[in-house]
Write a protein that holds these residues in place. Sequence first.
Motif, PDB file in Angstrom:
ATOM      1  N   ILE A 149      35.721  45.638  63.154  1.00 42.67           N
ATOM      2  CA  ILE A 149      34.988  46.891  63.035  1.00 42.67           C
ATOM      3  C   ILE A 149      33.486  46.670  63.216  1.00 42.67           C
ATOM      4  CG2 ILE A 149      36.753  47.827  61.477  1.00 42.67           C
ATOM      5  CD1 ILE A 149      34.628  47.573  59.210  1.00 42.67           C
ATOM      6  N   ALA A 150      32.774  47.758  63.490  1.00 46.69           N
ATOM      7  CA  ALA A 150      31.313  47.726  63.518  1.00 46.69           C
ATOM      8  C   ALA A 150      30.806  47.883  62.088  1.00 46.69           C
ATOM      9  CB  ALA A 150      30.779  48.850  64.399  1.00 46.69           C
ATOM     10  N   THR A 151      29.831  47.071  61.709  1.00 48.09           N
ATOM     11  CA  THR A 151      29.305  47.103  60.344  1.00 48.09           C
ATOM     12  C   THR A 151      27.782  47.132  60.377  1.00 48.09           C
ATOM     13  OG1 THR A 151      29.197  44.694  60.094  1.00 48.09           O
ATOM     14  CG2 THR A 151      31.290  45.769  59.551  1.00 48.09           C
ATOM     15  N   LEU A 152      27.198  47.850  59.453  1.00 45.30           N
ATOM     16  CA  LEU A 152      25.744  47.904  59.348  1.00 45.30           C
ATOM     17  C   LEU A 152      25.206  46.911  58.323  1.00 45.30           C
ATOM     18  CD1 LEU A 152      25.169  51.773  59.586  1.00 45.30           C
ATOM     19  CD2 LEU A 152      24.813  50.044  61.360  1.00 45.30           C
ATOM     20  N   PHE A 153      26.102  46.198  57.647  1.00 46.28           N
ATOM     21  CA  PHE A 153      25.646  45.177  56.692  1.00 46.28           C
ATOM     22  C   PHE A 153      26.703  44.085  56.571  1.00 46.28           C
ATOM     23  CE2 PHE A 153      28.237  47.990  54.102  1.00 46.28           C
ATOM     24  CZ  PHE A 153      28.911  47.137  53.240  1.00 46.28           C
ATOM     25  N   ASP A 154      26.282  42.927  56.092  1.00 52.48           N
ATOM     26  CA  ASP A 154      27.183  41.824  55.764  1.00 52.48           C
ATOM     27  C   ASP A 154      27.132  41.586  54.262  1.00 52.48           C
ATOM     28  OD1 ASP A 154      28.057  41.103  58.395  1.00 52.48           O
ATOM     29  OD2 ASP A 154      26.116  40.153  58.743  1.00 52.48           O
ATOM     30  N   ALA A 208      45.789  41.837  71.981  1.00 53.31           N
ATOM     31  CA  ALA A 208      46.774  42.814  72.448  1.00 53.31           C
ATOM     32  C   ALA A 208      46.140  43.799  73.422  1.00 53.31           C
ATOM     33  CB  ALA A 208      47.377  43.569  71.267  1.00 53.31           C
ATOM     34  N   TYR A 209      44.964  44.294  73.085  1.00 51.43           N
ATOM     35  CA  TYR A 209      44.196  45.172  73.975  1.00 51.43           C
ATOM     36  C   TYR A 209      42.789  45.286  73.426  1.00 51.43           C
ATOM     37  CZ  TYR A 209      45.333  49.141  70.762  1.00 51.43           C
ATOM     38  OH  TYR A 209      45.496  49.968  69.679  1.00 51.43           O
ATOM     39  N   CYS A 210      41.913  45.953  74.182  1.00 51.91           N
ATOM     40  CA  CYS A 210      40.506  46.079  73.800  1.00 51.91           C
ATOM     41  C   CYS A 210      40.072  47.537  73.784  1.00 51.91           C
ATOM     42  CB  CYS A 210      39.607  45.314  74.776  1.00 51.91           C
ATOM     43  SG  CYS A 210      39.806  43.518  74.756  1.00 51.91           S
ATOM     44  N   HIS A 211      39.257  47.877  72.804  1.00 49.29           N
ATOM     45  CA  HIS A 211      38.583  49.161  72.752  1.00 49.29           C
ATOM     46  C   HIS A 211      37.221  49.056  73.434  1.00 49.29           C
ATOM     47  CE1 HIS A 211      40.681  51.097  68.990  1.00 49.29           C
ATOM     48  NE2 HIS A 211      41.409  51.170  70.080  1.00 49.29           N
ATOM     49  N   VAL A 212      36.823  50.118  74.108  1.00 47.10           N
ATOM     50  CA  VAL A 212      35.483  50.224  74.679  1.00 47.10           C
ATOM     51  C   VAL A 212      34.990  51.635  74.378  1.00 47.10           C
ATOM     52  CG1 VAL A 212      34.057  49.902  76.718  1.00 47.10           C
ATOM     53  CG2 VAL A 212      36.238  48.686  76.548  1.00 47.10           C
ATOM     54  N   ALA A 213      33.796  51.742  73.783  1.00 42.64           N
ATOM     55  CA  ALA A 213      33.297  53.055  73.364  1.00 42.64           C
ATOM     56  C   ALA A 213      31.782  53.102  73.475  1.00 42.64           C
ATOM     57  CB  ALA A 213      33.729  53.354  71.927  1.00 42.64           C
ATOM     58  N   GLY A 214      31.249  54.293  73.356  1.00 41.56           N
ATOM     59  CA  GLY A 214      29.813  54.504  73.429  1.00 41.56           C
ATOM     60  C   GLY A 214      29.187  54.653  72.058  1.00 41.56           C
ATOM     61  N   GLY A 215      27.861  54.627  72.044  1.00 45.88           N
ATOM     62  CA  GLY A 215      27.107  54.793  70.811  1.00 45.88           C
ATOM     63  C   GLY A 215      25.675  55.161  71.133  1.00 45.88           C
ATOM     64  N   HIS A 216      24.824  55.144  70.105  1.00 45.98           N
ATOM     65  CA  HIS A 216      23.404  55.413  70.348  1.00 45.98           C
ATOM     66  C   HIS A 216      22.580  54.802  69.225  1.00 45.98           C
ATOM     67  CE1 HIS A 216      22.245  58.925  67.563  1.00 45.98           C
ATOM     68  NE2 HIS A 216      23.383  58.462  67.130  1.00 45.98           N
ATOM     69  N   GLU A 217      21.285  54.656  69.492  1.00 41.78           N
ATOM     70  CA  GLU A 217      20.384  54.080  68.498  1.00 41.78           C
ATOM     71  C   GLU A 217      19.737  55.188  67.686  1.00 41.78           C
ATOM     72  OE1 GLU A 217      16.621  50.975  68.168  1.00 41.78           O
ATOM     73  OE2 GLU A 217      18.018  50.893  69.854  1.00 41.78           O
ATOM     74  N   SER A 218      19.682  54.976  66.370  1.00 43.56           N
ATOM     75  CA  SER A 218      19.053  55.935  65.467  1.00 43.56           C
ATOM     76  C   SER A 218      18.476  55.170  64.286  1.00 43.56           C
ATOM     77  CB  SER A 218      20.072  56.965  64.974  1.00 43.56           C
ATOM     78  OG  SER A 218      19.505  57.846  64.038  1.00 43.56           O
ATOM     79  N   HIS A 223      24.417  52.610  66.488  1.00 43.64           N
ATOM     80  CA  HIS A 223      25.613  53.135  65.828  1.00 43.64           C
ATOM     81  C   HIS A 223      26.734  53.305  66.850  1.00 43.64           C
ATOM     82  CE1 HIS A 223      23.516  54.190  62.031  1.00 43.64           C
ATOM     83  NE2 HIS A 223      22.469  54.302  62.854  1.00 43.64           N
ATOM     84  N   ASP A 224      27.882  52.725  66.547  1.00 40.62           N
ATOM     85  CA  ASP A 224      29.074  52.866  67.388  1.00 40.62           C
ATOM     86  C   ASP A 224      29.714  54.206  67.025  1.00 40.62           C
ATOM     87  OD1 ASP A 224      31.316  51.865  69.086  1.00 40.62           O
ATOM     88  OD2 ASP A 224      32.389  51.896  67.175  1.00 40.62           O
TER      89      ASP A 224
END
Length: 288
Positions: A149-154, A208-218, A223-224
Motif C-alpha cells: 500500500i501507499a503510506t504517508l508515514f513509517d 500475480a499482477y500489477c496495479h497502475v494508478a494516478g495521483g497528485h501532489e498536495s 497522494h495516490d
Amino acid sequence: MTGPLPESALGIGWRPQICGLIDQLDGLDFCEVIAESLSRDGRAADAVRVPDELEALRARGTAVVPHGISLSLGGAEPVQEARVDHLSACARAVAAPLVSEHIAFVRAGGLEAGHLLPVPRSRDALDALTANIARTRAALEVPLAVENIATLFDWPDDDFTESEFLAEIVERTGVYLLLDIANVYANARNRGRDPHTELARLPTERIAYCHVAGGHESGGRYHDTHLHPLPPEVLALVTEFVHDHPVPLMLERDGNFPPAYELLDELDALANAAARAPITATARAGLR
C-alpha cells in the motif's frame, strides 16, 4: 513463473460508474471488482449477487478478480471468518482465477479506521500477518495475492525494509504479490528515494499482477488518489519493470471519472508503456 493470469494481460478496475464503457472494450483480459461491493444473495447463505453487466463481461471470457479492502490481514486480531467467507463466495460467484487483498490493517479493538493503515515492519507484525494470510488461504479455493500500500508515514524502529518485509511474507506463506507500481512511486517520492531503485529491490518471483494508478501532489506530499491521470513518471516505471518482468497490468480508477475517450487514452498509455497491443473500444468515435 506462471501465475494465475497470462503475463501479457491488461485489465481495468470494474466500477458501476464505468461499466457501460468497460462493456465496449475489446481485448480486455481481466477486471477487478471490489469484493465488498458484491452483496449477499438472499437465496443462498453462501452466495453473492453479481451485477448483470459484470456477469455478461465474465461470460464473454474476461477474467474477474475479487479485490478485498476490509479483511485487515495486518491486524493483530485474527481475520473475521465472515469476511473471509464473503471473499471466498465472491470468487466462486465469478469463477475467479485468484483473489487479492492488502498488506494493511483497518480495525483494532473494535474500532474501524475506514482506511488502509500501514503495518509496522516488525517481527511481531510479520508473525500476525503470516497467521492471517494462512487463515485466509485455508478458506479460499483459489490463490491469494497481497498488495503493498501507499503510506504517508513509517512506524519507528522497523526491523525490515519494505522489500525485505514483502520478501519475508512471500517466503513464509507462498502467497502471490499484487505489486502496486504507483504505490512504490508514491512511497519513494515522499521519502526522497529513487523509485527505480525501490522497485528493483522488490521480490518478483511471485507477482500475480500489477496495479497502475494516478495521483497528485498536495501539501508537499504525493497522494495516490486513483482519481487522477497516470503520471509520466509512473508509466516510465512500468516500461522499465515489464522489460525484465512481463506481468499482467491493471489500470485503477476509483472516482472523478473522465470522459470515456480520456479513460481509453489512459488504457492506451498503459499498453504503450508495456509495448502491448492496445485495448480497443467498439464505436470509439462515439464515446467522445
